[in-house]
Scaffold this motif. Structure first.
Motif, PDB file in Angstrom:
ATOM      1  N   ASN A 164      -4.014  18.342  -3.084  1.00  0.00           N
ATOM      2  CA  ASN A 164      -3.448  17.087  -3.594  1.00  0.00           C
ATOM      3  C   ASN A 164      -2.789  16.288  -2.484  1.00  0.00           C
ATOM      4  O   ASN A 164      -2.849  15.045  -2.483  1.00  0.00           O
ATOM      5  N   LEU A 165      -2.147  16.954  -1.554  1.00  0.00           N
ATOM      6  CA  LEU A 165      -1.555  16.252  -0.420  1.00  0.00           C
ATOM      7  C   LEU A 165      -2.616  15.549   0.414  1.00  0.00           C
ATOM      8  O   LEU A 165      -2.432  14.403   0.852  1.00  0.00           O
ATOM      9  N   SER A 166      -3.728  16.245   0.617  1.00  0.00           N
ATOM     10  CA  SER A 166      -4.815  15.629   1.378  1.00  0.00           C
ATOM     11  C   SER A 166      -5.341  14.383   0.658  1.00  0.00           C
ATOM     12  O   SER A 166      -5.604  13.347   1.281  1.00  0.00           O
ATOM     13  N   MET A 167      -5.477  14.476  -0.662  1.00  0.00           N
ATOM     14  CA  MET A 167      -5.949  13.326  -1.433  1.00  0.00           C
ATOM     15  C   MET A 167      -4.954  12.164  -1.344  1.00  0.00           C
ATOM     16  O   MET A 167      -5.342  10.992  -1.194  1.00  0.00           O
ATOM     17  N   LEU A 168      -3.655  12.464  -1.436  1.00  0.00           N
ATOM     18  CA  LEU A 168      -2.645  11.408  -1.356  1.00  0.00           C
ATOM     19  C   LEU A 168      -2.645  10.753   0.020  1.00  0.00           C
ATOM     20  O   LEU A 168      -2.456   9.525   0.133  1.00  0.00           O
ATOM     21  N   GLU A 169      -2.837  11.542   1.051  1.00  0.00           N
ATOM     22  CA  GLU A 169      -2.876  10.968   2.396  1.00  0.00           C
ATOM     23  C   GLU A 169      -4.053   9.996   2.541  1.00  0.00           C
ATOM     24  O   GLU A 169      -3.926   8.912   3.139  1.00  0.00           O
TER      25      GLU A 169
ATOM     26  N   HIS B 153      -5.958   4.275   2.552  1.00  0.00           N
ATOM     27  CA  HIS B 153      -6.729   3.209   1.927  1.00  0.00           C
ATOM     28  C   HIS B 153      -5.817   2.048   1.507  1.00  0.00           C
ATOM     29  O   HIS B 153      -6.150   0.855   1.739  1.00  0.00           O
ATOM     30  N   LEU B 154      -4.687   2.368   0.901  1.00  0.00           N
ATOM     31  CA  LEU B 154      -3.765   1.306   0.487  1.00  0.00           C
ATOM     32  C   LEU B 154      -3.213   0.553   1.691  1.00  0.00           C
ATOM     33  O   LEU B 154      -3.055  -0.685   1.647  1.00  0.00           O
ATOM     34  N   GLN B 155      -2.921   1.262   2.769  1.00  0.00           N
ATOM     35  CA  GLN B 155      -2.388   0.605   3.956  1.00  0.00           C
ATOM     36  C   GLN B 155      -3.413  -0.356   4.547  1.00  0.00           C
ATOM     37  O   GLN B 155      -3.078  -1.468   5.003  1.00  0.00           O
ATOM     38  N   ALA B 156      -4.681   0.024   4.481  1.00  0.00           N
ATOM     39  CA  ALA B 156      -5.740  -0.866   4.983  1.00  0.00           C
ATOM     40  C   ALA B 156      -5.825  -2.127   4.123  1.00  0.00           C
ATOM     41  O   ALA B 156      -5.979  -3.252   4.649  1.00  0.00           O
ATOM     42  N   LYS B 157      -5.701  -1.983   2.798  1.00  0.00           N
ATOM     43  CA  LYS B 157      -5.742  -3.147   1.912  1.00  0.00           C
ATOM     44  C   LYS B 157      -4.519  -4.023   2.127  1.00  0.00           C
ATOM     45  O   LYS B 157      -4.614  -5.267   2.073  1.00  0.00           O
ATOM     46  N   ILE B 158      -3.367  -3.416   2.356  1.00  0.00           N
ATOM     47  CA  ILE B 158      -2.156  -4.196   2.625  1.00  0.00           C
ATOM     48  C   ILE B 158      -2.324  -5.012   3.899  1.00  0.00           C
ATOM     49  O   ILE B 158      -1.966  -6.222   3.952  1.00  0.00           O
ATOM     50  N   ASP B 159      -2.879  -4.422   4.897  1.00  0.00           N
ATOM     51  CA  ASP B 159      -3.093  -5.136   6.170  1.00  0.00           C
ATOM     52  C   ASP B 159      -4.085  -6.290   5.960  1.00  0.00           C
ATOM     53  O   ASP B 159      -3.920  -7.403   6.524  1.00  0.00           O
ATOM     54  N   ASN B 160      -5.078  -6.049   5.115  1.00  0.00           N
ATOM     55  CA  ASN B 160      -6.072  -7.095   4.861  1.00  0.00           C
ATOM     56  C   ASN B 160      -5.450  -8.271   4.102  1.00  0.00           C
ATOM     57  O   ASN B 160      -5.707  -9.453   4.431  1.00  0.00           O
ATOM     58  N   GLU B 161      -4.614  -7.990   3.087  1.00  0.00           N
ATOM     59  CA  GLU B 161      -3.949  -9.064   2.351  1.00  0.00           C
ATOM     60  C   GLU B 161      -2.992  -9.829   3.253  1.00  0.00           C
ATOM     61  O   GLU B 161      -2.837 -11.063   3.099  1.00  0.00           O
TER      62      GLU B 161
END
Length: 235
Positions: free
Chosen positions: A24-29, A34-42
């Protein structure tokens, strides 16, 4: 019945729990990446439209805000899982240590089951007795023994003293008979030296004569004693 109502759940071992938590930790990482990449894109979209299309820039900022909220929740969840993993690992180590100590305690009980301080003391006393016996046997064997011969220490000492006295008498007799070598003297002193030598030789001759006379007297006394004894027996 188990097909309809389900059976009892299998117990989860610490190892299984740790593996599941790490998955689960690996999945959260991955989700955080992925979220950080979308934040950078926005953020790039908002920067690109800030001057020419404020509505688009504002919408990008709103989406970034929601993404950041999700990322914060994921970060909190990841921290919780990491703390849980560390807690389980620590508890598992403590459990294994406790099991090892229990096994060690059982082994000590098994070893000491047939032992007590009285038995140990008794065994040590027996060992000391056997050691003393072995030392006594060794000393007895090492003593020289003359089997069948009765030895009188006083008699042996007297015999040894007699032999020593006999050897001393021989040495004294040889010293009296040995010629005395006189030192060489100058020609002018020869008459006096010759006179001294003559006197010394005369004394040696007198000593030998006296010794022979004493021996003859002893022989005569012995003969007289034998004669008296024979006459007494005849009478």
């Amino acid at each position: 019945m188990k097909l309809f109502f389900g059976g009892s759940k299998a117990k989860t071992t610490p190892k299984d729990a740790i593996i599941t938590l790490r998955e689960n930790l690996s999945m959260l990482e991955k989700r955080e990446t992925h979220l950080q990449a979308k934040i950078d894109n926005e953020t790039r979209i908002a920067q690109a439209n800030v001057s020419r299309n404020k509505q688009a820039a504002l919408a990008a900022l709103k989406r970034r805000k929601m993404l950041e909220a999700q990322l914060e929740k994921l970060s909190g969840s990841r921290l919780t899982l990491e703390a849980q993993v560390m807690t389980i690992e620590g508890a598992n180590v403590n459990l294994e240590m406790m099991k090892a100590m229990e096994k060690g305690n059982e082994a000590m009980k098994q070893i000491h089951k047939d032992l007590d301080i009285d038995k140990v003391d008794a065994t040590m006393d027996e060992i000391r007795e056997q050691m003393d016996l072995a030392n006594g046997i060794s000393e007895a064997i090492s003593q020289p023994q003359l089997f069948g011969v009765d030895m009188d220490e006083d008699e042996l000492a007297a015999e040894l003293e007699g032999l020593e006295q006999e050897e001393l008498d021989k040495q004294l007799l040889n010293a009296e008979r040995a010629p005395v070598a006189l030192p060489r003297v100058p020609a002018g002193a020869q008459p006096a030296v010759a006179q001294a030598q003559a006197q010394q030789q005369q004394r040696q001759a007198q000593a030998r004569k006296a010794a022979a006379s004493d021996a003859e007297d002893e022989d005569e006394d012995a003969e007289l004693a034998e004669l008296r004894e024979s006459m007494r027996m005849e009478a």
